[in-house]
Design a protein around this motif. Structure first.
Motif, PDB file in Angstrom:
ATOM      1  N   PHE A  46      67.308 -64.940  51.932  1.00 12.67           N
ATOM      2  CA  PHE A  46      67.664 -65.716  52.982  1.00 12.67           C
ATOM      3  C   PHE A  46      67.898 -65.144  54.171  1.00 12.67           C
ATOM      4  O   PHE A  46      68.650 -65.694  54.962  1.00 12.67           O
ATOM      5  CB  PHE A  46      68.888 -66.773  52.283  1.00 12.67           C
ATOM      6  N   GLY A  47      67.372 -63.731  54.311  1.00 17.93           N
ATOM      7  CA  GLY A  47      67.812 -62.953  55.679  1.00 17.93           C
ATOM      8  C   GLY A  47      69.047 -62.239  55.760  1.00 17.93           C
ATOM      9  O   GLY A  47      69.497 -61.863  56.683  1.00 17.93           O
ATOM     10  N   GLY A  48      69.527 -62.191  54.456  1.00 19.14           N
ATOM     11  CA  GLY A  48      70.943 -61.493  54.611  1.00 19.14           C
ATOM     12  C   GLY A  48      70.601 -59.957  54.341  1.00 19.14           C
ATOM     13  O   GLY A  48      69.566 -59.531  54.324  1.00 19.14           O
ATOM     14  N   PRO A  49      71.639 -59.218  54.192  1.00 23.06           N
ATOM     15  CA  PRO A  49      71.681 -57.892  53.926  1.00 23.06           C
ATOM     16  C   PRO A  49      71.434 -57.466  52.447  1.00 23.06           C
ATOM     17  O   PRO A  49      71.435 -58.274  51.596  1.00 23.06           O
ATOM     18  CB  PRO A  49      73.067 -57.235  54.374  1.00 23.06           C
ATOM     19  N   GLU A  50      71.282 -56.147  52.103  1.00 29.74           N
ATOM     20  CA  GLU A  50      71.509 -55.598  50.687  1.00 29.74           C
ATOM     21  C   GLU A  50      72.416 -54.558  50.990  1.00 29.74           C
ATOM     22  O   GLU A  50      72.337 -53.729  51.873  1.00 29.74           O
ATOM     23  CB  GLU A  50      70.082 -55.077  50.373  1.00 29.74           C
ATOM     24  N   GLY A  51      73.502 -54.379  50.111  1.00 29.38           N
ATOM     25  CA  GLY A  51      74.414 -53.391  50.356  1.00 29.38           C
ATOM     26  C   GLY A  51      75.606 -53.741  49.362  1.00 29.38           C
ATOM     27  O   GLY A  51      75.379 -54.238  48.186  1.00 29.38           O
ATOM     28  N   ASN A  52      76.830 -53.145  49.492  1.00 33.64           N
ATOM     29  CA  ASN A  52      78.056 -53.133  48.659  1.00 33.64           C
ATOM     30  C   ASN A  52      78.553 -54.247  49.005  1.00 33.64           C
ATOM     31  O   ASN A  52      78.483 -55.183  50.059  1.00 33.64           O
ATOM     32  CB  ASN A  52      78.595 -51.830  48.873  1.00 33.64           C
ATOM     33  N   PRO A  53      79.822 -54.641  48.287  1.00 29.27           N
ATOM     34  CA  PRO A  53      80.432 -55.817  48.315  1.00 29.27           C
ATOM     35  C   PRO A  53      81.287 -56.050  49.902  1.00 29.27           C
ATOM     36  O   PRO A  53      81.316 -56.965  50.359  1.00 29.27           O
ATOM     37  CB  PRO A  53      81.779 -55.783  47.223  1.00 29.27           C
ATOM     38  N   ALA A  54      81.706 -54.921  50.411  1.00 28.93           N
ATOM     39  CA  ALA A  54      82.403 -54.569  51.851  1.00 28.93           C
ATOM     40  C   ALA A  54      81.305 -55.190  52.758  1.00 28.93           C
ATOM     41  O   ALA A  54      81.671 -55.938  53.744  1.00 28.93           O
ATOM     42  CB  ALA A  54      82.916 -53.470  51.915  1.00 28.93           C
ATOM     43  N   GLU A  55      80.111 -54.857  52.770  1.00 26.30           N
ATOM     44  CA  GLU A  55      79.048 -55.077  53.520  1.00 26.30           C
ATOM     45  C   GLU A  55      78.729 -56.417  53.205  1.00 26.30           C
ATOM     46  O   GLU A  55      78.207 -56.953  54.539  1.00 26.30           O
ATOM     47  CB  GLU A  55      77.623 -54.145  53.293  1.00 26.30           C
ATOM     48  N   LEU A  56      78.724 -56.961  52.357  1.00 28.77           N
ATOM     49  CA  LEU A  56      78.296 -58.518  52.078  1.00 28.77           C
ATOM     50  C   LEU A  56      79.385 -59.283  52.945  1.00 28.77           C
ATOM     51  O   LEU A  56      79.182 -60.419  53.370  1.00 28.77           O
ATOM     52  CB  LEU A  56      78.028 -58.822  50.704  1.00 28.77           C
ATOM     53  N   GLU A  57      80.659 -58.730  52.426  1.00 27.70           N
ATOM     54  CA  GLU A  57      81.690 -59.489  53.116  1.00 27.70           C
ATOM     55  C   GLU A  57      81.763 -59.556  54.439  1.00 27.70           C
ATOM     56  O   GLU A  57      82.002 -60.554  55.059  1.00 27.70           O
ATOM     57  CB  GLU A  57      83.279 -59.128  52.568  1.00 27.70           C
ATOM     58  N   ALA A  58      81.429 -58.498  55.284  1.00 24.76           N
ATOM     59  CA  ALA A  58      81.135 -58.555  56.766  1.00 24.76           C
ATOM     60  C   ALA A  58      79.966 -59.302  57.136  1.00 24.76           C
ATOM     61  O   ALA A  58      80.299 -59.939  58.166  1.00 24.76           O
ATOM     62  CB  ALA A  58      81.026 -57.086  56.900  1.00 24.76           C
ATOM     63  N   PHE A  59      78.959 -59.682  56.357  1.00 22.32           N
ATOM     64  CA  PHE A  59      78.175 -60.490  56.742  1.00 22.32           C
ATOM     65  C   PHE A  59      78.350 -61.930  56.389  1.00 22.32           C
ATOM     66  O   PHE A  59      78.353 -62.781  57.434  1.00 22.32           O
ATOM     67  CB  PHE A  59      76.704 -59.989  55.830  1.00 22.32           C
TER      68      PHE A  59
END
Length: 141
Positions: A46-59
């Motif tokens: 859906f256009g979001g990032p791929e990363g760790n939990p902290a990176e997803l939280e920031a998004f």
């Protein structure tokens, strides 16, 4: 099914529900708690990032903060257990309601699947890998 398998399935279902409630409550410590420390999360569908939990939280935090409400719902969960690891696939529907400056509300509906790899940790089952698979998007209201 033996008692261990029944308990594992219940614990994994509970974990997947906790993920949904954490997002809708914007409870970021609870969000991070459903994942392993080194979890990999792929929200690129859906256009979001791929990363760790902290990176997803920031998004996710600014997106959810800008909404009137969201309601993450998972269902039709299938779980394949293999000792201390499991694969799970769950269907999700996520209505997200925003409001215009005049107060008119509009709801975006997202249909997707979560594909997860879970591991048993000393703290219980946790998501080690999560991938969104895009289903559909619709507008309501």
């Amino acid at each position: 099914m033996n008692l261990q398998e029944i308990g594992d399935r219940l614990a994994i279902n509970e974990l997947l529900a906790r993920y949904c409630h954490a997002l809708d409550r914007k409870d970021w410590p609870a969000f991070r708690a459903v994942f392993t420390e080194n979890a990999r999360i792929d929200f690129t569908a859906f256009g979001g990032p791929e990363g760790n939990p902290a990176e997803l939280e920031a998004f996710l935090a600014p997106i959810l903060d800008g909404l009137v409400a969201s309601q993450h719902m998972v269902s039709t969960i299938i779980i394949d257990l293999d000792g201390n690891e499991a694969q799970a696939r769950s269907a999700a529907i996520v209505p997200m309601t925003s409001a215009s400056a005049e107060g008119a509300e509009q709801t975006l509906l997202n249909g997707l699947w979560y594909e997860d790899r879970l591991v048993r940790t000393p703290a219980g089952w946790r998501i080690a890998e999560r991938r969104q698979v895009r289903g559909w998007v619709a507008m309501a209201g």
